[in-house]
Write an enzyme that holds these catalytic residues in place. Structure first.
Site, mmCIF file in Angstrom:
data_model
loop_
_atom_site.group_PDB
_atom_site.id
_atom_site.type_symbol
_atom_site.label_atom_id
_atom_site.label_comp_id
_atom_site.label_asym_id
_atom_site.label_seq_id
_atom_site.Cartn_x
_atom_site.Cartn_y
_atom_site.Cartn_z
ATOM 1 N N GLU A 86 0.837 -1.214 0.000
ATOM 2 C CA GLU A 86 0.000 0.000 0.000
ATOM 3 C C GLU A 86 0.862 1.251 0.000
ATOM 4 O OE1 GLU A 86 -3.016 0.090 -1.233
ATOM 5 O OE2 GLU A 86 -3.749 -1.237 0.350
ATOM 6 N N HIS A 87 0.494 2.183 -0.850
ATOM 7 C CA HIS A 87 1.246 3.428 -1.064
ATOM 8 C C HIS A 87 2.668 3.114 -1.551
ATOM 9 C CE1 HIS A 87 -1.671 6.460 0.196
ATOM 10 N NE2 HIS A 87 -2.127 5.530 1.011
ATOM 11 N N ASP A 115 2.913 2.061 -5.072
ATOM 12 C CA ASP A 115 2.941 2.118 -6.550
ATOM 13 C C ASP A 115 3.581 3.394 -7.077
ATOM 14 O OD1 ASP A 115 0.722 3.644 -5.782
ATOM 15 O OD2 ASP A 115 -0.594 2.851 -7.337
ATOM 16 N N GLY A 141 -16.003 5.445 -3.114
ATOM 17 C CA GLY A 141 -15.327 5.938 -1.905
ATOM 18 C C GLY A 141 -15.028 4.852 -0.890
ATOM 19 N N GLY A 179 -12.601 2.634 -1.145
ATOM 20 C CA GLY A 179 -11.217 2.153 -1.270
ATOM 21 C C GLY A 179 -11.115 0.942 -2.166
ATOM 22 N N GLU A 207 -6.440 10.291 -14.798
ATOM 23 C CA GLU A 207 -6.701 10.597 -13.382
ATOM 24 C C GLU A 207 -5.709 11.634 -12.845
ATOM 25 O OE1 GLU A 207 -8.407 7.656 -11.136
ATOM 26 O OE2 GLU A 207 -8.053 8.647 -9.220
ATOM 27 N N ASP A 257 -4.221 0.827 -9.510
ATOM 28 C CA ASP A 257 -5.655 0.571 -9.652
ATOM 29 C C ASP A 257 -6.049 0.382 -11.115
ATOM 30 O OD1 ASP A 257 -5.472 1.035 -6.976
ATOM 31 O OD2 ASP A 257 -6.434 2.998 -7.028
HETATM 32 C C1 GLA Z 1 -5.072 4.846 -4.240
HETATM 33 C C2 GLA Z 1 -4.287 5.170 -5.510
HETATM 34 C C3 GLA Z 1 -3.300 4.063 -5.858
HETATM 35 C C4 GLA Z 1 -2.450 3.687 -4.655
HETATM 36 C C5 GLA Z 1 -3.323 3.461 -3.420
HETATM 37 C C6 GLA Z 1 -2.505 3.238 -2.180
HETATM 38 O O1 GLA Z 1 -5.905 3.752 -4.465
HETATM 39 O O2 GLA Z 1 -5.164 5.349 -6.606
HETATM 40 O O3 GLA Z 1 -2.503 4.467 -6.948
HETATM 41 O O4 GLA Z 1 -1.439 4.622 -4.425
HETATM 42 O O5 GLA Z 1 -4.189 4.562 -3.180
HETATM 43 O O6 GLA Z 1 -1.780 2.067 -2.294
#
Ligand code: GLA
Length: 380
Positions: free
Chosen positions: A30-31, A33, A118, A120, A156, A168
């Site tokens: 997570e966080h 990419d 929203g 996630g 985006e 994503d």
């Molecule tokens: C959001 C962003 C992704 C990624 C996640 C965290 O979903 O769109 O690119 O950074 O947060 O992992």
């Protein structure tokens, strides 16, 4: 099919093409990419459906079941970032990112989605992917899925204004049923990793806290900046290029916030590779531990969790989950819990009770199964 009828009702003729693209759960990474690391997401069955009717001019009209009565009007030749209502930008952004030179004409478009917004679960990327795959098919561009993912990400980043990474969009386009995608976010090289929890008596329970985040807000961009600043201080292009021990040995070069944020990133990158090993070895206890470590790091170092997510994780773990964590950008949205199938009912009711006791909105639950990526489901 329902979307076929909805399109026909709004635009007065039948659509030429219908596409579908899924939302996602990120197992771990997570966080990461936008830090060049590997991530390990999989697609869920909830999807965005998009119906397209070719026009003989350059106009675009967009309607959606999510915004009944509204029809957004645009033109492929005069699109500029931030044009249109927020919800329509994920669609228009893809047209903009493709460029009008590649678009011989416009479309009427109807959008329907079962991906909770929203939560996630990447509802926005699924919209972008449904448009990208449809345009690629319609105009026979034969673009690769990673190239379509880059187009969707550009939509985006530069049209919507959300500085997201590539995860994503890539998973929505590249997913395969029954598999998680080990994705190198620098090169978009990927490997499908079989994810069959059901036959082991396990499942991944998604707990949607129904607390809504707004990722266009500054929190995400700020964290991304901290990571980039840390990479610059270290003299590397992304945090992917630094080991945990080397990073720790240079602790003194950072202020506390930057250190903690970058520390999350480098340790999370290492956890993804451990999680792949654990999955390959069928070591689900270890996978659960890694999910817990990821959550703690997101909560305490990266500080993107919230009381509802922490409550979901704590309660699920106290009721027998092998491990749990928040997923996605954070500040709300969903958590996942790796659970024994027979514990599902008791975990769901314990989480619901804890939410009620804390006066949180009541959460929603579903079991996530690795599903197929974006596809064309009907041609006219
Ligand atoms: C959001 C962003 C992704 C990624 C996640 C965290 O979903 O769109 O690119 O950074 O947060 O992992």
């Amino acid at each position: 099919m329902e979307i076929f009828e909805k399109f026909t009702e709004v635009f007065g003729y039948a659509p030429n093409l219908i596409s579908a693209a899924p939302g996602r759960v990120n197992l771990i990474g997570e966080h990461i990419d936008y830090n060049g690391g590997d991530v390990l997401p999989f697609a869920i069955a909830h999807s965005t459906y998009a119906a397209f009717g070719a026009r003989n001019d350059s106009k675009i009209r967009i309607a959606s079941s999510l915004f009944p009565g509204e029809v957004i009007q645009a033109d492929t030749h005069i699109l500029t970032p931030l044009y249109g209502q927020m919800w329509s930008r994920y669609i228009l952004g893809v047209f903009w990112a493709v460029g009008s030179a590649r678009l011989p004409h416009g479309f009427d478009i109807y959008i329907d989605s079962t991906v909770p917004i929203g939560a996630g679960l990447s509802s926005s990327a699924s919209v972008e992917a449904s448009v990208a795959i449809a345009l690629n098919e319609f105009f026979q561009w034969n673009m690769s899925l990673p190239d379509l993912a880059r187009i969707a990400q550009r939509a985006e980043n530069d049209f919507v204004g959300m500085p997201c990474g590539i995860m994503d969009q890539a998973i929505s386009l590249m997913a395969q049923e029954g598999q998680a995608l080990l994705l190198d976010t620098r090169t978009l090289k990927s490997e499908q990793i079989p994810l069959d929890l059901t036959s082991k008596g396990l499942e991944l329970l998604v707990i949607d806290t129904r607390v809504h985040h707004e990722l266009v807000d500054g929190g995400y961009a700020e964290r991304r900046d901290s990571c980039e600043k840390a990479a610059e201080t270290l003299g590397v292009s992304t945090l992917r290029e630094i080991s945990v021990s080397e990073f720790e040995s240079r602790k003194r070069e950072f202020d506390t916030t930057t250190y903690l944020r970058a520390h999350h990133a480098v340790t999370e990158i290492a956890r993804v590779s451990k999680a792949v090993t654990a999955l390959r070895e069928g070591n689900y206890e270890e996978l659960g531990q890694l999910l817990n470590q990821s959550h703690e790091s997101l909560r305490d170092e990266f500080t993107v969790s919230c009381p509802e997510l922490n409550c979901a994780v704590e309660v699920a773990n106290s009721r027998g989950a092998l491990g749990s964590r928040m997923i996605g950008g954070g500040y709300g949205g969903s958590a996942i819990a790796l659970i024994h199938q027979e514990d599902r009912a008791s975990i769901e009711s314990a989480v619901s009770d804890a939410f009620a006791k804390n006066e949180f909105i009541s959460p929603r639950f579903f079991v996530a199964l690795p599903s197929a990526g974006a596809r064309i489901i009907q041609r006219g």
